[in-house]
Design a protein around this motif. Structure first.
Motif, PDB file in Angstrom:
ATOM      1  N   GLU A 171       0.862  -1.189   0.000  1.00 12.04           N
ATOM      2  CA  GLU A 171       0.000   0.000   0.000  1.00 12.04           C
ATOM      3  C   GLU A 171       0.898   1.240   0.000  1.00 12.04           C
ATOM      4  OE1 GLU A 171      -2.554   2.501   3.258  1.00 12.04           O
ATOM      5  OE2 GLU A 171      -1.953   0.448   3.725  1.00 12.04           O
ATOM      6  N   GLN A 172       0.530   2.243  -0.812  1.00 16.50           N
ATOM      7  CA  GLN A 172       1.309   3.486  -0.851  1.00 16.50           C
ATOM      8  C   GLN A 172       0.410   4.614  -0.340  1.00 16.50           C
ATOM      9  OE1 GLN A 172       4.240   3.783  -3.917  1.00 16.50           O
ATOM     10  NE2 GLN A 172       3.606   5.849  -4.489  1.00 16.50           N
ATOM     11  N   TYR A 173       0.945   5.508   0.506  1.00 13.17           N
ATOM     12  CA  TYR A 173       0.087   6.546   1.084  1.00 13.17           C
ATOM     13  C   TYR A 173       0.842   7.863   1.254  1.00 13.17           C
ATOM     14  CZ  TYR A 173       2.253   4.466   5.302  1.00 13.17           C
ATOM     15  OH  TYR A 173       3.140   3.953   6.212  1.00 13.17           O
ATOM     16  N   ASP A 174       0.060   8.937   1.514  1.00 13.71           N
ATOM     17  CA  ASP A 174       0.618  10.297   1.695  1.00 13.71           C
ATOM     18  C   ASP A 174       1.542  10.700   0.545  1.00 13.71           C
ATOM     19  OD1 ASP A 174      -0.741  10.651   3.984  1.00 13.71           O
ATOM     20  OD2 ASP A 174       0.964  10.551   5.343  1.00 13.71           O
ATOM     21  N   GLU A 175       1.139  10.329  -0.661  1.00 13.93           N
ATOM     22  CA  GLU A 175       2.037  10.616  -1.798  1.00 13.93           C
ATOM     23  C   GLU A 175       2.031  12.098  -2.159  1.00 13.93           C
ATOM     24  OE1 GLU A 175       1.034   7.611  -5.006  1.00 13.93           O
ATOM     25  OE2 GLU A 175      -0.243   7.110  -3.317  1.00 13.93           O
ATOM     26  N   LYS A 176       3.154  12.559  -2.682  1.00 15.26           N
ATOM     27  CA  LYS A 176       3.242  13.885  -3.280  1.00 15.26           C
ATOM     28  C   LYS A 176       4.070  13.732  -4.551  1.00 15.26           C
ATOM     29  CE  LYS A 176       3.638  16.015   1.310  1.00 15.26           C
ATOM     30  NZ  LYS A 176       2.293  16.475   1.616  1.00 15.26           N
ATOM     31  N   TYR A 269       6.697   9.617  -1.071  1.00 17.82           N
ATOM     32  CA  TYR A 269       5.689   8.607  -0.713  1.00 17.82           C
ATOM     33  C   TYR A 269       6.075   7.860   0.561  1.00 17.82           C
ATOM     34  CZ  TYR A 269       9.294   5.737  -2.884  1.00 17.82           C
ATOM     35  OH  TYR A 269      10.519   5.176  -3.196  1.00 17.82           O
ATOM     36  N   PHE A 270       5.057   7.273   1.170  1.00 20.12           N
ATOM     37  CA  PHE A 270       5.251   6.248   2.193  1.00 20.12           C
ATOM     38  C   PHE A 270       4.693   4.947   1.620  1.00 20.12           C
ATOM     39  CE2 PHE A 270       5.233  10.009   4.801  1.00 20.12           C
ATOM     40  CZ  PHE A 270       6.025   9.707   5.902  1.00 20.12           C
ATOM     41  N   ARG A 271       5.318   3.834   1.961  1.00 24.04           N
ATOM     42  CA  ARG A 271       4.759   2.526   1.618  1.00 24.04           C
ATOM     43  C   ARG A 271       4.669   1.682   2.887  1.00 24.04           C
ATOM     44  NH1 ARG A 271       8.745   2.200  -3.424  1.00 24.04           N
ATOM     45  NH2 ARG A 271       7.432   3.261  -4.950  1.00 24.04           N
ATOM     46  N   LYS A 272       3.646   0.864   2.960  1.00 24.70           N
ATOM     47  CA  LYS A 272       3.579  -0.088   4.057  1.00 24.70           C
ATOM     48  C   LYS A 272       4.824  -0.973   3.947  1.00 24.70           C
ATOM     49  CE  LYS A 272       0.888  -3.697   6.194  1.00 24.70           C
ATOM     50  NZ  LYS A 272      -0.258  -4.581   6.154  1.00 24.70           N
ATOM     51  N   PRO A 273       5.674  -0.997   4.990  1.00 23.92           N
ATOM     52  CA  PRO A 273       6.998  -1.611   4.808  1.00 23.92           C
ATOM     53  C   PRO A 273       7.048  -3.101   5.159  1.00 23.92           C
ATOM     54  CG  PRO A 273       6.959  -0.429   6.874  1.00 23.92           C
ATOM     55  CD  PRO A 273       5.581  -0.278   6.278  1.00 23.92           C
ATOM     56  N   TYR A 274       5.926  -3.784   5.119  1.00 27.38           N
ATOM     57  CA  TYR A 274       5.990  -5.226   5.392  1.00 27.38           C
ATOM     58  C   TYR A 274       4.738  -5.917   4.883  1.00 27.38           C
ATOM     59  CZ  TYR A 274       2.617  -4.491   9.143  1.00 27.38           C
ATOM     60  OH  TYR A 274       1.488  -4.165   9.839  1.00 27.38           O
ATOM     61  N   PHE A 290      15.096  15.341  -1.696  1.00 28.34           N
ATOM     62  CA  PHE A 290      16.439  15.343  -1.119  1.00 28.34           C
ATOM     63  C   PHE A 290      16.870  16.714  -0.608  1.00 28.34           C
ATOM     64  CE2 PHE A 290      16.416  15.079  -5.779  1.00 28.34           C
ATOM     65  CZ  PHE A 290      16.900  16.339  -6.114  1.00 28.34           C
ATOM     66  N   ILE A 291      15.969  17.736  -0.674  1.00 32.05           N
ATOM     67  CA  ILE A 291      16.405  19.093  -0.293  1.00 32.05           C
ATOM     68  C   ILE A 291      16.873  19.159   1.160  1.00 32.05           C
ATOM     69  CG2 ILE A 291      14.087  19.965   0.351  1.00 32.05           C
ATOM     70  CD1 ILE A 291      14.978  22.622  -1.115  1.00 32.05           C
ATOM     71  N   THR A 292      16.338  18.303   2.023  1.00 31.54           N
ATOM     72  CA  THR A 292      16.795  18.325   3.424  1.00 31.54           C
ATOM     73  C   THR A 292      17.825  17.224   3.721  1.00 31.54           C
ATOM     74  OG1 THR A 292      14.792  17.088   3.956  1.00 31.54           O
ATOM     75  CG2 THR A 292      14.763  19.446   4.458  1.00 31.54           C
ATOM     76  N   ALA A 293      18.224  16.482   2.686  1.00 31.04           N
ATOM     77  CA  ALA A 293      19.314  15.496   2.824  1.00 31.04           C
ATOM     78  C   ALA A 293      19.102  14.545   4.011  1.00 31.04           C
ATOM     79  CB  ALA A 293      20.664  16.225   2.958  1.00 31.04           C
ATOM     80  N   GLN A 294      17.937  13.929   4.050  1.00 29.89           N
ATOM     81  CA  GLN A 294      17.613  13.039   5.178  1.00 29.89           C
ATOM     82  C   GLN A 294      17.788  11.560   4.840  1.00 29.89           C
ATOM     83  OE1 GLN A 294      16.408  14.383   8.309  1.00 29.89           O
ATOM     84  NE2 GLN A 294      17.242  16.151   7.244  1.00 29.89           N
ATOM     85  N   ASP A 332       6.852   6.109  10.757  1.00 33.96           N
ATOM     86  CA  ASP A 332       5.967   7.182  10.291  1.00 33.96           C
ATOM     87  C   ASP A 332       5.876   8.304  11.322  1.00 33.96           C
ATOM     88  OD1 ASP A 332       5.680   5.439   8.230  1.00 33.96           O
ATOM     89  OD2 ASP A 332       3.504   5.266   8.319  1.00 33.96           O
ATOM     90  N   ARG A 333       5.797   7.927  12.589  1.00 35.14           N
ATOM     91  CA  ARG A 333       5.713   8.952  13.639  1.00 35.14           C
ATOM     92  C   ARG A 333       6.961   9.824  13.615  1.00 35.14           C
ATOM     93  NH1 ARG A 333       7.762  10.357  18.003  1.00 35.14           N
ATOM     94  NH2 ARG A 333       9.251   8.638  18.062  1.00 35.14           N
ATOM     95  N   HIS A 334       8.108   9.182  13.458  1.00 32.96           N
ATOM     96  CA  HIS A 334       9.369   9.914  13.498  1.00 32.96           C
ATOM     97  C   HIS A 334       9.536  10.835  12.279  1.00 32.96           C
ATOM     98  CE1 HIS A 334      13.471  10.454  15.024  1.00 32.96           C
ATOM     99  NE2 HIS A 334      13.755  10.653  13.738  1.00 32.96           N
ATOM    100  N   VAL A 335       9.206  10.336  11.102  1.00 33.53           N
ATOM    101  CA  VAL A 335       9.580  11.111   9.905  1.00 33.53           C
ATOM    102  C   VAL A 335       8.482  12.016   9.362  1.00 33.53           C
ATOM    103  CG1 VAL A 335      11.315   9.422   9.199  1.00 33.53           C
ATOM    104  CG2 VAL A 335       9.012   9.284   8.235  1.00 33.53           C
ATOM    105  N   LYS A 336       7.224  11.822   9.798  1.00 30.62           N
ATOM    106  CA  LYS A 336       6.127  12.570   9.167  1.00 30.62           C
ATOM    107  C   LYS A 336       6.311  14.098   9.231  1.00 30.62           C
ATOM    108  CE  LYS A 336       2.276  12.315   6.877  1.00 30.62           C
ATOM    109  NZ  LYS A 336       1.449  13.408   7.094  1.00 30.62           N
ATOM    110  N   PRO A 337       6.644  14.687  10.420  1.00 26.36           N
ATOM    111  CA  PRO A 337       6.815  16.146  10.433  1.00 26.36           C
ATOM    112  C   PRO A 337       7.933  16.601   9.477  1.00 26.36           C
ATOM    113  CG  PRO A 337       6.652  15.292  12.674  1.00 26.36           C
ATOM    114  CD  PRO A 337       6.792  14.110  11.774  1.00 26.36           C
ATOM    115  N   MET A 338       9.016  15.820   9.402  1.00 28.74           N
ATOM    116  CA  MET A 338      10.115  16.191   8.495  1.00 28.74           C
ATOM    117  C   MET A 338       9.688  16.036   7.036  1.00 28.74           C
ATOM    118  SD  MET A 338      12.943  17.507   8.747  1.00 28.74           S
ATOM    119  CE  MET A 338      14.515  17.817   7.998  1.00 28.74           C
ATOM    120  N   TYR A 339       8.850  15.050   6.790  1.00 28.73           N
ATOM    121  CA  TYR A 339       8.335  14.813   5.435  1.00 28.73           C
ATOM    122  C   TYR A 339       7.574  16.050   4.956  1.00 28.73           C
ATOM    123  CZ  TYR A 339       5.703  12.234   1.785  1.00 28.73           C
ATOM    124  OH  TYR A 339       5.148  11.781   0.612  1.00 28.73           O
ATOM    125  N   GLU A 340       6.699  16.567   5.824  1.00 30.35           N
ATOM    126  CA  GLU A 340       5.899  17.735   5.444  1.00 30.35           C
ATOM    127  C   GLU A 340       6.782  18.984   5.305  1.00 30.35           C
ATOM    128  OE1 GLU A 340       2.977  17.440   4.417  1.00 30.35           O
ATOM    129  OE2 GLU A 340       2.585  15.400   5.128  1.00 30.35           O
TER     130      GLU A 340
END
Ligand SMILES: Cc1cc2nc3c(=O)[nH]c(=O)nc-3n(C[C@H](O)[C@H](O)[C@H](O)COP(=O)(O)OP(=O)(O)OC[C@H]3O[C@@H](n4cnc5c(N)ncnc54)[C@H](O)[C@@H]3O)c2cc1C
Length: 400
Positions: A171-176, A269-274, A290-294, A332-340
């Motif tokens: 499943e793929q979600y929160d795509e941009k 994107y996020f994907r369900k990782p399992y 890659f603009i924030t090089a994470q 997802d909890r860790h990276v979501k704010p950085m993703y946005e």
């Protein structure tokens, strides 16, 4: 099953995943269609949290020994003012930017040292699925021989264009969509004195930092909407961005370009990782501009968290579903704010007025500048820095 785990892809996500599983005593096969050392399309700034992972794995000394200098200062020039500070956090006082030819080889060698069986030049064509469950891979070596290997879990660490993903359909979600197009190359005679410098202008961005061999990486970008039209003359468009910053343009006039331009744009994107018999780490499971090089430190974190989840399952402590659901939730909890935050920056749109006001107040406030720099380094969550309480504190300090 021949192996406990097969890891497809052996760079920033795959090699540490394989290494950490082998450290825990599991039988691991890692395959990559590339041979090492080799480059890949990616710049390679590793912020302090990623440097901390390298230290924890006893690999930092090897990385530093390649000759990439420490980076102790990040400077964000917004035109009217520059926010400059230290990215240091508890993990490391400095960042490093080792060439991927050096970094990825060190990671792969560490996997081999840990007991991982590595096959380079091996391209996975299929994930073998039986009764709805991944049970292995089928692929071919450079000589064209096809082999099937079986394992209790197949880990897709095969990046943006993951073959594993194509076969298991997560499943793929929160795509941009792609937001930014950027090109980079390497310069000699452009000393950076331990600094990462970024210049932000409306619909344009530029960044530079030091790497191996006394070289400086300079990357310039524009909105994705201009990707196709600007492709025909990358060099001109790259220099037009640099010319927006006359002081930097002066410095680059005295420097020499050593390599060709490389660049791209990436989807978010996020994907369900399992799923049954499979897991995803690194870009295969989650990608952001890659603009924030994470990406490298995110891949390191995935490797650590995913191997802990796999171990919990293989050792019989937890069910696969429960262990992996926690891995996904925590990622997802860790990276979501950085993703946005990253997606907002990647539009290259001028900051909205309230953000401009805040950045103006951050400028000159030492603690706030360090705080902003740590956000861009992924060391502090944007949700913490941009919390109402912290914003109020910064604005109030600016009025004093
Ligand atoms: C232009 C650009 C600049 C970037 N700059 C930075 C930066 O400065 N700092 C940062 O932290 N991140 C940066 N990133 C992100 C970073 O490159 C990625 O997040 C990171 O490489 C992810 O690692 P990975 O191991 O998941 O994937 P990759 O590094 O892409 O590795 C995937 C591996 O899988 C292998 N593979 C793929 N398919 C198969 C197959 N079918 N069979 C066998 N092997 C296969 C490939 O050969 C490859 O070696 C940048 C990305 C881009 C595009």
């Amino acid at each position: 099953m021949t192996y406990d785990a097969i890891v497809v892809g052996a760079r920033c996500a795959g090699a540490p995943t394989a290494m950490l599983l082998a450290h825990r005593g599991y039988r691991v096969l890692a395959v990559d269609r590339a041979t090492f050392p080799s480059d890949t399309i990616s710049t390679h700034l590793i912020h302090p949290p990623g440097v901390g992972a390298l230290r924890e794995w006893d690999l930092l000394e090897r990385v530093v020994a390649t000759g990439c200098p420490p980076i102790d200062t990040y400077a964000f020039d917004f035109g009217p003012f520059t926010i400059e500070g230290s990215p240091a956090n508890g993990d490391s006082a400095v960042a490093y930017a080792p060439r991927r030819t050096a970094l990825d080889k060190i990671l792969l060698d560490a996997a081999v040292d840990a007991g991982v069986e590595v096959r380079e030049g091996f391209t996975v064509a299929d994930v073998v699925i039986e009764d709805g469950r991944a049970v292995g891979i089928r692929g071919r070596d450079r000589g064209g021989s096809t082999t099937t290997e079986r394992a209790r879990v197949v880990v897709g660490a095969d990046g943006l264009h993951s073959t594993v993903v194509r076969q298991v359909h997560p499943e793929q979600y929160d795509e941009k969509p792609p937001l930014l197009a950027a090109y980079y190359t390497y310069w000699s005679g452009l000393p950076m004195l331990g600094r990462f410098e970024s210049y932000v202008r409306p619909y344009r961005a530029l960044a530079a930092w030091p790497t191996n061999d006394d070289a400086t990486l300079v990357i310039a970008g524009w909105p994705y909407a201009e990707f196709e039209t600007n492709k025909s003359d990358v060099e001109r468009h790259y220099h037009e961005v640099i010319d927006l910053v006359p002081s930097f343009a002066d410095r680059i006039r005295g420097a020499r370009r050593e390599e060709r331009f490389v660049g791209m744009a990436v989807p978010n994107y996020f994907r369900k990782p399992y799923g049954p018999g499979w897991a995803l780490v690194g870009d295969a499971g989650y990608n952001k501009d890659f603009i924030t090089a994470q990406g490298i430190q995110d891949a390191f974190r995935d490797a650590d968290a995913c191997t802990s989840a796999i171990e919990a399952w293989l050792s019989g402590t937890r069910s696969f579903e429960r262990a992996m659901a926690d891995y996904q939730r925590e990622r997802d909890r860790h990276v979501k704010p950085m993703y946005e935050f990253t997606a907002q920056l990647a539009t290259l749109e001028p900051p909205p007025p309230e953000l401009q006001r805040l950045l103006g107040a951050v400028h000159g406030n030492r603690d706030a500048m360090d705080g902003f720099v740590r956000v861009s380094a992924g060391a502090t969550s944007p949700s913490e820095f941009f919390s109402a309480e912290n914003v109020e504190r910064i604005l109030a300090a600016a009025l004093q």
